[in-house]
Motif scaffolding. Structure first.
Motif, mmCIF file in Angstrom:
data_model
loop_
_atom_site.group_PDB
_atom_site.id
_atom_site.type_symbol
_atom_site.label_atom_id
_atom_site.label_comp_id
_atom_site.label_asym_id
_atom_site.label_seq_id
_atom_site.Cartn_x
_atom_site.Cartn_y
_atom_site.Cartn_z
ATOM 1 N N SER A 212 36.578 39.703 37.531
ATOM 2 C CA SER A 212 36.854 40.710 37.014
ATOM 3 C C SER A 212 35.553 41.484 35.956
ATOM 4 N N LEU A 237 43.572 37.300 40.528
ATOM 5 C CA LEU A 237 43.516 38.322 40.847
ATOM 6 C C LEU A 237 44.102 39.606 41.684
ATOM 7 N N PRO A 238 44.267 39.441 42.437
ATOM 8 C CA PRO A 238 44.035 40.529 43.557
ATOM 9 C C PRO A 238 46.481 40.377 43.463
ATOM 10 N N ILE A 241 46.713 42.518 39.600
ATOM 11 C CA ILE A 241 45.996 43.756 39.885
ATOM 12 C C ILE A 241 46.549 44.381 38.783
ATOM 13 N N SER A 244 45.117 45.156 35.120
ATOM 14 C CA SER A 244 44.249 45.418 34.848
ATOM 15 C C SER A 244 43.861 46.416 34.572
ATOM 16 N N ASP A 245 44.737 47.261 35.612
ATOM 17 C CA ASP A 245 44.045 48.451 36.158
ATOM 18 C C ASP A 245 45.164 49.319 34.515
ATOM 19 N N SER A 262 42.397 48.340 40.273
ATOM 20 C CA SER A 262 42.336 47.933 42.349
ATOM 21 C C SER A 262 41.492 48.722 43.154
ATOM 22 N N LEU A 265 39.019 46.335 44.644
ATOM 23 C CA LEU A 265 39.370 44.878 45.788
ATOM 24 C C LEU A 265 38.873 45.800 46.997
#
Length: 339
Positions: A212, A237-238, A241, A244-245, A262, A265
């Protein structure tokens, strides 16, 4: 796999007992303090299990013949060999850290040089001393012929978004070398000191935090040619995600990168050490079949004894399985050679 498509395990470790003994001789108080921190972070119960576990695997961690025999049993043609993260020594001062990096690079090159047709080496850099990182990156890649370097998720006050690391990212992109992100320790400390949470929760957390930092700070925008490989499938994270978006869309303080998180990735690479076929399928879906690499975490108990079998168990298309098993890793290294 056929001879045209060798299998490649990108996550395998080597232990350097002689190096650690010399570090202990040079900095006995600091080594003792670091060991005490590990006891506090992991808890006594986990340390009692980990000691004998590592001890029983010393031959695989140090003897190339044992390593090759294990690879043959697993159906692995080539390993990317990196040091066990306990060799990062993130507390080391400038002089000791430089010596450790240079000596580690030498010893890793010596280890993989015993079987160059089967082993590829990754060196280290003194992450806690940004002013010297490029020097030891060059030492690893140009001086020792290694494919890249292994780094932790942070070191002291140095996060991967730190502006002082810009020369390192630029040089790594220029060299076209691999940067293998493998955490050591977790800043949550004693909150994870039981039930082996220091590993099961700490490692995925550190991966997610470090990635991140790279994404949100714009490092991947500024250095699009970087080849960053995240251990443990990139941690959490994956799989989270979307949050985060959403932050990127609604909060100006989270909009330091050019695109939704995203999308990055698909600009990173991830190993398969996720322990769950469904998680592997999701990782392929969000990152792409060309961005996932076979990994085992050899030879530790939190790794996979049958990494190829695990990938095949996920029900992925045969073309994707073939890429993960070796083609993707070979492309990364071949690109470096011709860069």
């Amino acid at each position: 796999m056929s001879a045209q498509h060798p299998t490649v395990d990108v996550h395998a470790h080597v232990l350097l007992p002689g190096l650690h003994a010399e570090v202990e001789r040079r900095a006995p108080e600091e080594v003792a303090a670091a060991a005490d921190l590990e006891r506090r972070r992991n808890g006594i119960e986990s340390m009692k299990v980990s000691g004998p576990m590592v001890g029983s695997r010393i031959p695989k961690l140090t003897d190339v013949r044992e390593r090759l025999a294990s690879m043959d049993a697993q159906g692995i043609d080539r390993q990317w060999v990196s040091v066990s993260p306990n060799h990062f020594y993130p507390w080391a001062g400038e002089g000791l850290a430089g010596w450790v990096a240079g000596e580690t690079n030498r010893l890793v090159a010596e280890h993989v040089g015993q079987a160059p047709d089967r082993l590829t080496g990754l060196g280290v850099v003194p992450l806690q001393h940004p002013a010297h990182i490029v020097e030891y990156l060059d030492d690893a890649v140009l001086g020792r012929g290694l494919a890249g370097v292994e780094i932790s998720s942070f070191a002291g006050d140095v996060e991967l978004s730190d502006e002082r690391l810009e020369p390192f990212w630029a040089r790594a992109a220029e060299l076209g070398c691999v940067v293998f992100l493998h955490p050591f320790g977790c800043s949550l400390d004693e909150r994870l000191d039981r039930f082996y949470l220091a590993n099961t929760v700490g490692q995925p957390t550190e991966n997610a935090v470090a990635l991140s930092h790279l994404i949100f700070s714009g490092v991947l925008d500024r250095h699009p040619r970087l080849k960053i490989v995240a251990a443990h499938g990139g941690g959490y994270l994956p799989f989270a995600i979307g949050r985060s978006d959403h932050a990127w869309r609604v909060r100006p303080d989270a909009r330091r990168c050019e695109h939704e998180p995203s999308t990055y990735l698909r600009k990173l690479w991830f190993d398969t050490v996720v322990h769950d076929p469904m998680a592997l399928r999701h990782l392929v879906e969000v990152a792409g079949g060309s961005r996932v690499l076979l990994g085992s975490d050899f030879p530790f108990d939190m790794g996979s004894e049958d990494p190829l079998g695990f990938v095949r168990s996920a029900g992925l298309p045969s073309e994707i399985v073939e890429r993960i098993a070796g083609a993707n890793a070979l492309s990364l290294v071949e690109d470096r050679v011709h860069a």
